[in-house]
Design an enzyme around this catalytic site. Structure first.
Site, PDB file in Angstrom:
ATOM      1  N   ASP A 272       0.821  -1.211   0.000  1.00 38.37           N
ATOM      2  CA  ASP A 272       0.000   0.000   0.000  1.00 38.37           C
ATOM      3  C   ASP A 272       0.852   1.257   0.000  1.00 38.37           C
ATOM      4  OD1 ASP A 272      -1.956  -1.835   0.361  1.00 38.37           O
ATOM      5  OD2 ASP A 272      -2.841  -0.892   2.134  1.00 38.37           O
ATOM      6  N   HIS A 416       3.738  -2.201   3.216  1.00 39.63           N
ATOM      7  CA  HIS A 416       3.825  -0.865   2.612  1.00 39.63           C
ATOM      8  C   HIS A 416       5.177  -0.706   1.942  1.00 39.63           C
ATOM      9  CE1 HIS A 416       0.801  -0.602   5.769  1.00 39.63           C
ATOM     10  NE2 HIS A 416       0.237   0.345   5.041  1.00 39.63           N
TER      11      HIS A 416
HETATM   12 NI    NI Z   1      -2.582   3.151   3.449  1.00 38.31          NI
END
Ligand code: NI
Length: 457
Positions: A272, A416
């Site tokens: 992400d 991430h």
């Molecule tokens: Ni996010």
């Protein structure tokens, strides 16, 4: 997604060597508390790191003491066995490792379902993976067994058991494993502890290796969509704890329950908040391991790295929407909601020629209105089943061990790629899980056809 830091988190208080337990606490034991992403639940982390052992345990701390006690006693029992093995061992090529973490699959005002994942590696021996799981009545703190959930109805229990057997035999067939007589194995006792998943719409049993089936069958999650047994569950307890459609209602379609579509164990790695400066490096790593991943992109970052998106697409990775500016979508105006989705879809389309059909709402925050906007655009929401919390711990080893500890067939792992520590954890994750027989696929390939407006996994 970057979760909101509340004051407690970075006010982590390290309390060294003062943790009381019945066994003699190793002198390097540390613990600290941190917020979790689950409402009303904090985590207590216990770590021990020395030449003999490397241990990370995450206990859930809910608002109900009784629940906390049951879970921590269950974890401590497993940890004591591990400590005894460590004490008895004589040769230490490398430390024995133990990682225990938890996931909440259902969290309402009435009900709480928790899975504890345990991974232990005792030098050379197979890494042992186990699970413990419960559904609790949040008010009383009592474990809800299948008999409670069905209010002692044999008919209901039989319906659930038979649906569970079907689920297992289908999985076994898909994995091309030998047939096995499930009548002896799958019964009321074996299924007594269960979890609620899929927004209250399914019952599940996330079984570790060798917990019901022989070890050679590997890990297996049994899932029973409630819609398939809802006519047997028209009782107050079940209605209180899960989503039981009324008998008159047509059963909802249940595409949201993923069934494994390939014979091997598969996992979807998801990244992400990119694209960012480390994304190209990540793509190199994924190429090297022939792993596919899914990227949930921030729209405002896309145009500056359109080449990176084109590379993702050409290597078979999946691209998804993660909003334009990363707000909580359930808290913005209707206009902003629409523009967060559309601007990002357009930016991605401009870069690679097609709009994404999946969206991960920032912070996992959505409501009915948000899902309706997704539905209108033919998009499905994709959240996650394993949170590496890589934004909180910028440490590749921790990130790797969380991903590995949470891994099971069909898992969607959240990371991430804006953190170099997360990107650097990926070779370790891919190596460890490849050895365990996993392959890495896109969300689309993991889940198959998705219904617009529905939430996966
Ligand atoms: Ni996010």
């Amino acid at each position: 997604m970057i979760l909101l830091f509340s004051a407690g988190l970075f006010g982590i208080y390290f309390l060294n060597q003062s943790h009381s337990r019945q066994t003699t606490a190793p002198s390097d034991e540390k613990y600290y508390f941190a917020d979790s992403k689950y409402s009303g639940i904090r985590s207590k982390f216990v770590t021990r790191d020395n030449k003999r052992e490397k241990v990370s345990i995450e206990y859930p701390i809910t608002e109900n003491e009784k629940i906390n006690r049951l879970i921590s006693e269950s974890i401590d029992k497993i940890d004591r066995d591990f400590q005894n093995t460590v004490l008895l061992a004589t040769v230490f090529d490398k430390p024995m490792t133990e990682t225990i973490s938890y996931q909440v699959t259902h969290n309402t005002s009435e009900a709480l379902s928790i899975v504890v994942n345990i991974k232990q590696d005792m030098n050379g021996a197979h890494p042992a993976s186990m699970t413990q799981f419960w559904t609790f009545d949040k008010k009383s703190g009592e474990v809800v067994g299948l008999a409670d959930f069905t209010e002692q109805s044999d008919e209901a229990a039989e319906a659930i058991i038979s649906a569970a057997k079907n689920s297992v035999s289908q999985t076994i067939k898909q994995r091309q494993q030998p047939e096995i007589d499930l009548n002896e194995i799958i019964n009321k006792e074996a299924l007594s502890n269960f979890i609620i998943t899929n927004n209250g719409n399914a019952l599940a049993w996330p079984l570790g290796q060798a917990s019901l089936l022989p070890s050679s069958y590997g890990e297996l999650t049994i899932t029973v969509p409630i819609s398939s047994v809802s006519k047997y569950l028209q009782n107050p307890t079940a209605r209180k704890l899960a989503n039981i459609p009324k008998p008159a209602e047509k059963p909802k379609p249940t595409p949201a329950t993923p069934t494994p579509i390939v014979a091997n164990k598969t996992i979807a790695l998801t990244f992400d908040d990119g694209p960012g400066p480390y994304t190209e490096k990540l793509l190199d790593i994924l190429d090297k391991y022939d792993a596919k991943a899914t990227f949930f992109l921030i729209g405002s970052k896309v145009s500056a790295r359109a080449n990176t998106l084109r590379r993702m697409q050409s290597r078979g990775h999946q691209l998804g929407n993660h909003s334009w500016s990363h707000p909580e979508l359930n808290k913005v105006s209707a206009e902003q909601l629409a523009s967060e989705i559309d601007q990002t879809n357009n930016a991605i389309k401009q870069a690679v020629g097609t709009k994404p059909n999946i969206i991960r709402p920032p912070y996992g925050a959505f409501n009915r209105a948000v899902l309706e906007q997704f539905r209108q655009r033919g998009m499905s929401a994709v959240v996650w089943s394993v949170d590496t919390r890589d934004w909180a711990d910028r440490n590749s080893e921790i990130v790797c061990s969380r991903a590995v500890a949470g891994a099971r067939n069909g898992a969607v792992i959240l990371m991430h790629d804006i953190h170099p520590t997360s990107v650097n954890a990926v070779p370790c994750i891919l190596n460890s899980l490849k050895q365990q027989g996993y392959s890495f696929v896109t969300v689309q390939n993991l889940i198959g056809d998705m219904t617009p407006g529905a939430v996966y996994p």
